[in-house]
Design an enzyme around this catalytic site. Structure first.
Site, short mmCIF file in Angstrom:
data_model
loop_
_atom_site.label_atom_id
_atom_site.label_comp_id
_atom_site.label_asym_id
_atom_site.label_seq_id
_atom_site.Cartn_x
_atom_site.Cartn_y
_atom_site.Cartn_z
N LYS A 45 -17.37 15.74 -19.63
CA LYS A 45 -16.74 15.91 -18.26
C LYS A 45 -17.48 17.14 -17.65
O LYS A 45 -17.25 17.40 -16.48
CB LYS A 45 -15.16 16.16 -18.45
CG LYS A 45 -14.85 15.23 -19.29
CD LYS A 45 -12.91 15.60 -19.84
CE LYS A 45 -12.66 14.57 -20.96
NZ LYS A 45 -11.36 15.37 -21.49
N GLY A 46 -18.17 18.09 -18.40
CA GLY A 46 -18.56 19.15 -17.85
C GLY A 46 -19.34 19.37 -16.63
O GLY A 46 -19.17 20.42 -15.88
N GLU A 101 -26.51 18.57 -16.43
CA GLU A 101 -25.58 19.15 -17.71
C GLU A 101 -24.90 20.59 -17.01
O GLU A 101 -25.30 21.06 -16.13
CB GLU A 101 -26.55 19.68 -18.57
CG GLU A 101 -26.46 18.79 -19.86
CD GLU A 101 -25.26 18.89 -20.70
OE1 GLU A 101 -24.25 19.42 -20.17
OE2 GLU A 101 -25.56 18.69 -21.92
N ASP A 102 -23.83 20.82 -17.55
CA ASP A 102 -23.12 22.12 -17.23
C ASP A 102 -23.89 23.18 -18.12
O ASP A 102 -24.21 24.31 -17.25
CB ASP A 102 -21.77 22.04 -17.89
CG ASP A 102 -21.52 21.38 -19.26
OD1 ASP A 102 -22.66 21.29 -19.89
OD2 ASP A 102 -20.34 21.21 -19.71
N ASP A 105 -27.22 25.03 -24.49
CA ASP A 105 -26.91 26.09 -25.39
C ASP A 105 -27.93 26.16 -26.72
O ASP A 105 -29.05 26.44 -26.39
CB ASP A 105 -25.42 25.79 -25.99
CG ASP A 105 -24.81 26.85 -26.88
OD1 ASP A 105 -25.56 28.10 -26.73
OD2 ASP A 105 -24.25 26.72 -27.61
N LYS A 133 -28.52 28.95 -21.75
CA LYS A 133 -28.17 30.23 -22.53
C LYS A 133 -29.66 30.33 -23.72
O LYS A 133 -29.51 29.60 -24.67
CB LYS A 133 -26.88 29.79 -23.71
CG LYS A 133 -25.69 30.47 -23.10
CD LYS A 133 -24.76 30.34 -24.32
CE LYS A 133 -23.45 30.14 -23.86
NZ LYS A 133 -22.33 29.76 -24.75
N ASP A 161 -14.97 24.22 -20.40
CA ASP A 161 -13.59 24.38 -20.93
C ASP A 161 -13.75 25.25 -22.05
O ASP A 161 -14.77 25.59 -22.71
CB ASP A 161 -13.13 22.85 -21.13
CG ASP A 161 -13.73 22.43 -22.45
OD1 ASP A 161 -15.40 22.30 -22.59
OD2 ASP A 161 -13.39 22.07 -23.47
P1 IMP Z 1 -25.78 22.09 -27.22
O1 IMP Z 1 -26.06 21.00 -27.80
O2 IMP Z 1 -25.46 23.42 -28.15
O3 IMP Z 1 -26.88 22.46 -26.19
O4 IMP Z 1 -24.41 22.08 -26.64
C1 IMP Z 1 -24.23 21.93 -25.35
C2 IMP Z 1 -22.72 21.72 -24.95
O5 IMP Z 1 -21.97 22.69 -25.54
C3 IMP Z 1 -22.75 21.88 -23.40
O6 IMP Z 1 -22.88 20.71 -22.86
C4 IMP Z 1 -21.32 22.42 -23.59
O7 IMP Z 1 -20.27 21.21 -23.35
C5 IMP Z 1 -20.80 22.90 -24.80
N1 IMP Z 1 -20.81 24.48 -24.59
C6 IMP Z 1 -21.89 25.31 -25.19
N2 IMP Z 1 -21.62 26.56 -24.64
C7 IMP Z 1 -20.71 26.53 -24.02
C8 IMP Z 1 -19.69 27.72 -23.46
O8 IMP Z 1 -20.03 29.03 -23.51
N3 IMP Z 1 -18.53 27.45 -22.80
C9 IMP Z 1 -18.08 25.89 -22.80
N4 IMP Z 1 -18.93 24.89 -23.30
C10 IMP Z 1 -19.94 25.12 -23.80
MG MG Z 2 -21.57 19.41 -21.84
#
Ligand code: IMP
Ligand code: MG
Length: 183
Positions: A45-46, A101-102, A105, A133, A161
């Site tokens: 949803k982000g 994407e929001d 990470d 990030k 969230d």
């Molecule tokens: P990744 O697979 O580690 O890149 O994770 C990405 C997903 O984790 C993002 O699309 C977010 O939904 C969630 N996420 C990562 N970091 C944060 C944060 O600091 N706050 C909230 N959601 C996060």
């Molecule tokens: Mg996300």
């Protein structure tokens, strides 16, 4: 006049800054895909608030679609084991695809999504993320259009969230341990 929200956490990026950046990126996408059609796919949803802001500035023939992809792992680090509970409905074959994407990470979620989308034979796939990030990256993933770089903090608001809360905040802020204890 804008609604005054109770401030949660420490504000990192204001609504005005997000709007300005969405305008710049939307105009850049319009230039980059001049004369072409794009399929814009948001991750639920982000990405919803960022996507809504962004598309106002994309002056192209465009179609919107959505997906839900969740990654399983410990609560703080995604594992790269990703499951789609909603796949994009559009036919991506020979299309320009922009994933919205929001935040990126570790990049594990997007890495999986990209692999699955490549199988559908798109013309190109670009990634547009509100936040990045970089310091946490594990997978070899980069955003083609990046709103803002953020440090290794837990951020909320503007779609992001904490336990499904705070997606409605009109700014991005971060929560420290003390903030989390008080919630
Ligand atoms: P990744 O697979 O580690 O890149 O994770 C990405 C997903 O984790 C993002 O699309 C977010 O939904 C969630 N996420 C990562 N970091 C944060 C944060 O600091 N706050 C909230 N959601 C996060
Ligand atoms: Mg996300």
């Amino acid at each position: 006049m804008a609604t005054e929200h109770t401030q949660i956490g420490s504000v990192l990026i204001t609504e005005e800054q997000i709007r300005q950046r969405a305008k710049e990126i939307g105009e850049q996408i319009t230039k980059d895909f001049e004369g072409e059609k794009v399929i814009i796919i948001g991750t639920l949803k982000g990405s919803v608030p960022w996507m809504a802001e962004l598309i106002k500035h994309i002056d192209l023939d465009c179609v919107l679609d959505f997906m839900i992809a969740s990654s399983y792992g410990s609560s703080t680090v995604s594992s790269g084991v990703v499951k789609f509970s909603l796949e994009p409905k559009e036919n991506l074959y020979n299309q320009n695809v922009i994933i919205v994407e929001d935040i990126i990470d570790t990049g594990n979620t997007l890495s999986y999504i990209l692999k699955k989308f490549e199988e559908r034979g798109p013309k190109c796939i670009k990634i547009c993320t509100m936040l990045n990030k970089e310091s946490r990256r594990v997978a070899d993933i980069h955003g083609d259009y990046v709103g803002f770089e953020v440090e290794d903090l837990f951020v909320i608001g503007y779609g992001l969230d904490f336990d499904q809360k705070f997606r409605n905040l009109p700014y991005v802020s971060y929560l420290n341990e003390e903030d989390i204890e008080k919630l």
